[in-house]
Motif scaffolding. Sequence first.
Motif: not given
Length: 72
Positions: A17-20, A26-28
């Motif tokens: 979950x932390x990686x996601x 980063x993507x947002x």
Amino acid sequence: MIALYILIPVAIALVGFAIWLFFWAVDSGQYDDLDGPAHSILFDDEDPKHQAAVKQIQQQDADQDSQKPPHA
């Protein structure tokens, strides 16, 4: 020993979950401008030079956006 059968999958799920969450941030665009907010508190918002610099940066951003090719 039984607790390990529960804690290990929970720990793996939390790491996943932390990686996601990191990749989502980063993507947002959460890490796009790290210096802007830190520098903005140093300037008075009513200062004409500051307002002129903000307008210049906004104009540069608009010019860069208009020069990008449209997505296919």
